[in-house]
Design a protein around this motif. Structure first.
Motif, PDB file in Angstrom:
ATOM      1  N   ALA A 137      31.927  45.640  35.274  1.00 53.70           N
ATOM      2  CA  ALA A 137      31.945  44.942  36.562  1.00 53.70           C
ATOM      3  C   ALA A 137      33.223  44.135  36.753  1.00 53.70           C
ATOM      4  CB  ALA A 137      30.723  44.028  36.665  1.00 53.70           C
ATOM      5  N   ASP A 138      33.675  43.483  35.695  1.00 53.98           N
ATOM      6  CA  ASP A 138      34.891  42.673  35.797  1.00 53.98           C
ATOM      7  C   ASP A 138      36.101  43.543  36.113  1.00 53.98           C
ATOM      8  OD1 ASP A 138      33.353  40.470  35.233  1.00 53.98           O
ATOM      9  OD2 ASP A 138      33.974  40.307  33.137  1.00 53.98           O
ATOM     10  N   HIS A 139      36.175  44.722  35.508  1.00 54.03           N
ATOM     11  CA  HIS A 139      37.312  45.605  35.782  1.00 54.03           C
ATOM     12  C   HIS A 139      37.211  46.215  37.186  1.00 54.03           C
ATOM     13  CE1 HIS A 139      38.284  45.180  31.530  1.00 54.03           C
ATOM     14  NE2 HIS A 139      39.473  45.668  31.847  1.00 54.03           N
ATOM     15  N   ALA A 140      36.006  46.529  37.630  1.00 56.56           N
ATOM     16  CA  ALA A 140      35.858  47.020  38.999  1.00 56.56           C
ATOM     17  C   ALA A 140      36.316  45.961  39.994  1.00 56.56           C
ATOM     18  CB  ALA A 140      34.405  47.410  39.259  1.00 56.56           C
ATOM     19  N   SER A 141      35.925  44.720  39.750  1.00 61.25           N
ATOM     20  CA  SER A 141      36.361  43.626  40.623  1.00 61.25           C
ATOM     21  C   SER A 141      37.870  43.435  40.558  1.00 61.25           C
ATOM     22  CB  SER A 141      35.652  42.324  40.220  1.00 61.25           C
ATOM     23  OG  SER A 141      34.255  42.448  40.358  1.00 61.25           O
ATOM     24  N   ARG A 142      38.421  43.548  39.376  1.00 65.18           N
ATOM     25  CA  ARG A 142      39.869  43.421  39.199  1.00 65.18           C
ATOM     26  C   ARG A 142      40.595  44.519  39.966  1.00 65.18           C
ATOM     27  NH1 ARG A 142      42.294  43.145  33.159  1.00 65.18           N
ATOM     28  NH2 ARG A 142      41.371  41.063  33.304  1.00 65.18           N
ATOM     29  N   PHE A 143      40.083  45.743  39.888  1.00 68.08           N
ATOM     30  CA  PHE A 143      40.719  46.846  40.615  1.00 68.08           C
ATOM     31  C   PHE A 143      40.727  46.581  42.121  1.00 68.08           C
ATOM     32  CE2 PHE A 143      39.440  50.019  37.054  1.00 68.08           C
ATOM     33  CZ  PHE A 143      40.577  49.685  36.333  1.00 68.08           C
ATOM     34  N   VAL A 144      39.620  46.025  42.652  1.00 70.53           N
ATOM     35  CA  VAL A 144      39.556  45.705  44.080  1.00 70.53           C
ATOM     36  C   VAL A 144      40.643  44.697  44.450  1.00 70.53           C
ATOM     37  CG1 VAL A 144      38.181  44.513  45.837  1.00 70.53           C
ATOM     38  CG2 VAL A 144      37.128  46.268  44.405  1.00 70.53           C
ATOM     39  N   LYS A 145      40.759  43.650  43.654  1.00 65.10           N
ATOM     40  CA  LYS A 145      41.740  42.612  43.966  1.00 65.10           C
ATOM     41  C   LYS A 145      43.169  43.122  43.812  1.00 65.10           C
ATOM     42  CE  LYS A 145      38.466  39.100  42.421  1.00 65.10           C
ATOM     43  NZ  LYS A 145      38.066  38.185  41.316  1.00 65.10           N
ATOM     44  N   GLU A 146      43.426  43.868  42.745  1.00 64.78           N
ATOM     45  CA  GLU A 146      44.775  44.390  42.537  1.00 64.78           C
ATOM     46  C   GLU A 146      45.143  45.420  43.604  1.00 64.78           C
ATOM     47  OE1 GLU A 146      44.800  45.803  38.531  1.00 64.78           O
ATOM     48  OE2 GLU A 146      45.006  43.788  37.666  1.00 64.78           O
ATOM     49  N   HIS A 147      44.165  46.198  44.019  1.00 60.88           N
ATOM     50  CA  HIS A 147      44.425  47.151  45.101  1.00 60.88           C
ATOM     51  C   HIS A 147      44.837  46.404  46.372  1.00 60.88           C
ATOM     52  CE1 HIS A 147      43.932  50.705  47.670  1.00 60.88           C
ATOM     53  NE2 HIS A 147      43.430  49.850  48.543  1.00 60.88           N
ATOM     54  N   HIS A 148      44.111  45.353  46.695  1.00 61.51           N
ATOM     55  CA  HIS A 148      44.414  44.582  47.903  1.00 61.51           C
ATOM     56  C   HIS A 148      45.821  43.989  47.838  1.00 61.51           C
ATOM     57  CE1 HIS A 148      43.774  42.039  51.372  1.00 61.51           C
ATOM     58  NE2 HIS A 148      44.094  40.974  50.671  1.00 61.51           N
ATOM     59  N   GLU A 149      46.203  43.524  46.654  1.00 57.47           N
ATOM     60  CA  GLU A 149      47.514  42.904  46.492  1.00 57.47           C
ATOM     61  C   GLU A 149      48.645  43.925  46.522  1.00 57.47           C
ATOM     62  OE1 GLU A 149      47.073  40.936  42.793  1.00 57.47           O
ATOM     63  OE2 GLU A 149      45.682  39.397  43.568  1.00 57.47           O
ATOM     64  N   ASN A 150      48.408  45.088  45.922  1.00 54.08           N
ATOM     65  CA  ASN A 150      49.501  46.040  45.712  1.00 54.08           C
ATOM     66  C   ASN A 150      49.480  47.250  46.641  1.00 54.08           C
ATOM     67  OD1 ASN A 150      50.298  44.439  43.472  1.00 54.08           O
ATOM     68  ND2 ASN A 150      48.854  45.529  42.151  1.00 54.08           N
ATOM     69  N   SER A 151      48.301  47.600  47.142  1.00 60.02           N
ATOM     70  CA  SER A 151      48.182  48.827  47.948  1.00 60.02           C
ATOM     71  C   SER A 151      47.258  48.608  49.136  1.00 60.02           C
ATOM     72  CB  SER A 151      47.649  49.974  47.081  1.00 60.02           C
ATOM     73  OG  SER A 151      48.391  50.135  45.903  1.00 60.02           O
ATOM     74  N   GLY A 152      47.293  47.422  49.689  1.00 60.40           N
ATOM     75  CA  GLY A 152      46.352  47.053  50.742  1.00 60.40           C
ATOM     76  C   GLY A 152      46.440  47.883  51.998  1.00 60.40           C
ATOM     77  N   ASP A 153      47.532  48.642  52.170  1.00 62.98           N
ATOM     78  CA  ASP A 153      47.659  49.494  53.349  1.00 62.98           C
ATOM     79  C   ASP A 153      46.980  50.846  53.154  1.00 62.98           C
ATOM     80  OD1 ASP A 153      49.460  50.245  51.391  1.00 62.98           O
ATOM     81  OD2 ASP A 153      50.978  50.930  52.815  1.00 62.98           O
TER      82      ASP A 153
END
Length: 564
Positions: free
Chosen positions: A200-216
């Motif tokens: 769960a922690d890594h899934a949440s991390r992926f969501v946040k990192e995606h938003h920061e780095n690939s939010g488009d």
């Protein structure tokens, strides 16, 4: 000038296609029954899943394949498991339907969605390759990154300790949970390594990192928990919440679930039977031990729900929840296997009898030989489940509770083995809130749904020109909107257990030599009244239909033995 003005205005008020595409998250749990989460009748609190259901949909007749790796192969590819090469487990039985490797004549959802502009992430259990001890990059050909995922954290193998999982991998490399600079106790929800939390922690991390780095870009994420598969491992803080909850016994818990399921509208009293739990499955002499097993099982589900809550919060925090399609389902029914239940066990010793393992030790065993701090593994009656030095399953009686009110268990294709909740949440995708959906569906539909909502094109060829088998499923998107789904039939086979459902009629057999049984699920969802003798013509028609499926879908020969 006027034309330019309107073109500029159109570009301002009309978002680009990529921003209109939804994110897609498929969440899969492991070895859980139809009634094991709160919004499907359980006494186990699952407030986060319940919240998704309250503002989304619950399917009442959704199906998996009855076993872990076939389900994963089918979910990932939109094919029946034999078509994806995994008709049994991770062993090569000498036939294309039973190679134990994800076929190159199929694509994963990640492979299908990437050309449509999606980033792709996975956290959790993979279990669709034999290559769990790879020596070369070629051995990793069916690992997640080689099958379309941009990022991966999880296990390649199918089961293991929750405190010391084997084949734990970040992207393409094994990692020890106790020597991982990228996931330390400071990152952990509870300060202790526990695999459910780590997923769960890594899934949440992926969501946040995606938003920061690939939010488009939109993303697809596959979250595959190992809860609540044996061994029964949980954190003490979660176990404590469930102590005493099962004192009333198997039948009382099952009766209460049955009534709640009726009250919720998930089942009907007039077409189900809450038949008795087999007396020989009950642990009357070791009741304190077996109720502890269920307390730990409940804690495992509780922990998973907490993790799903953190994942949802990460979507909220990044403004992505409303346009994210979330689907939660299970890989098979409750597990009646006798893992770790034979013989007599006992309490943990006062001190370790074995050397502690080094922090960078990579666990090679599904069931470890010892805990990290040097205690030998304990099994058998009297070994209280929960800690890292235990390896126990919860057994047939509790599996019967999990599968209320259906027959059979994991492995089988009667309703208890293949019925799963499907919770669907997508605020921007449909307006229905809290509804029950009775349309039958199968996890083969998840590929078709992802392709549909993403605007992706399912390929005819892939993998350097290999011909790709057509999707077997149907998109559920119309069903989300309350529209009908057109389907001819749904099919199953595992270990000789066979079934086909056409409309409300289901033909099913237990074992390769078991007789065919025929049920009208509209009046007999619990499969108690066999109509095969009364309707021989329909029985014959459905047998022929199943045979035609088996011949085209790499099912035959039926349940072949391992070629080794």
């Amino acid at each position: 000038m006027r034309l330019c003005f309107w073109l500029v205005l159109f570009c301002v008020i009309s978002p680009v296609v990529a921003t209109e595409k939804p994110n897609v998250i498929y969440i899969l749990s492991d070895d859980m029954g139809f009634s094991d989460i709160g919004c499907y009748g359980s006494e186990i609190p699952t407030p986060n899943l319940d919240s998704l259901a309250e503002s989304g949909l619950r399917f009442t007749q959704f199906y998996n394949t009855g076993r872990c790796c076939p389900t994963r192969a089918s979910l990932l590819t939109g094919l029946y498991p034999h078509q994806a090469g995994i008709g049994h487990m991770m062993d090569d039985r000498g036939h294309d339907g039973y190679r134990g490797e994800l076929s190159r004549h199929c694509v994963t959802i990640a492979e299908a969605l990437k050309p449509a502009g999606y980033r792709t992430y996975m956290a959790g259990k993979w279990h669709v390759t034999k290559a769990v001890d790879p020596k070369t990059e070629a051995d990793k050909a069916n690992w997640p990154l080689q099958r379309g995922f941009d990022r991966f954290y999880g296990t390649i193998h199918g089961a293991g300790s929750f405190f010391d999982p084997n084949t734990l991998t970040r992207d393409n490399e094994y990692v020890s949970p106790y020597a991982d600079p990228l996931y330390t106790p400071a990152d952990m929800a509870n300060g202790t390594y526990y695999y459910t939390d780590a997923i769960a922690d890594h899934a949440s991390r992926f969501v946040k990192e995606h938003h920061e780095n690939s939010g488009d870009q939109p993303f697809f994420m596959y979250v595959a928990f190992t809860a609540a598969h044996w061994p029964m491992h949980a954190l003490e803080k979660d176990i404590a919440k469930h102590e005493g909850k099962y004192d009333a016994g198997y039948d009382a818990i099952r009766d209460a679930r049955y009534q709640r399921m009726i009250d919720l509208g998930l089942i009907r009293r007039d077409n189900t039977v809450n038949f008795p739990i087999p007396s020989n499955a009950k642990e009357t002499k070791h009741w304190d031990w077996d109720k502890r097993n269920m307390e730990v099982y409940a804690a495992m589900i509780d922990s998973m729900d907490q993790g799903i809550g953190r994942l949802v919060e990460s979507l909220k925090a990044t403004g992505q929840l409303d346009n994210t399609l979330i689907c939660f389902l299970q890989d098979n029914g409750g597990c009646a296997e006798g893992y770790g239940r034979g013989g007599m066990g006992g309490p943990r010793a006062d001190a370790p009898s074995l050397p502690a393992l080094a922090d960078d030790y990579l666990q090679p065993h599904m069931t470890p030989k010892q805990s990290r701090d040097g205690f030998p593994m304990r099994t058998g009656k009297g070994s209280m489940a929960g800690p890292a030095d235990t390896a126990i399953g919860y057994g047939e009686a509790w599996a019967s509770v999990s599968n209320t009110p259906f027959r059979e268990y994991k492995h089988y294709v009667h309703e208890g083995g293949i019925s799963t909740p499907l919770v669907v949440h997508w605020p921007k995708g449909f307006s229905r809130r809290g509804d029950l959906e009775t349309t039958p569906g199968h996890l083969i539909d998840l590929m078709a749904t992802a392709v549909d909502v993403s605007g992706a094109t399912y390929p005819d060829t892939f993998h350097n020109g290999q011909k790709i088998k057509p999707m077997e499923g149907r998109s559920l998107a119309p069903v989300f909107r309350g529209e009908p789904l057109q389907r001819d039939a749904i099919y199953w086979e595992h270990e000789g257990n066979r079934a086909v459902r056409v409309g409300d009629m289901k033909l099913v057999a237990k074992g390769a030599k078991g007789p065919w049984e025929l049920y009208d699920l509209s009046v007999d969802r619990s499969e108690q009244n066999d109509l095969s003798a009364e309707q021989p013509k329909l029985k014959k028609q459905l047998i022929a239909k199943w045979q035609a499926y088996a011949e085209r879908a790499n099912v035959l020969p039926l349940n072949p033995s391992n070629k080794k």
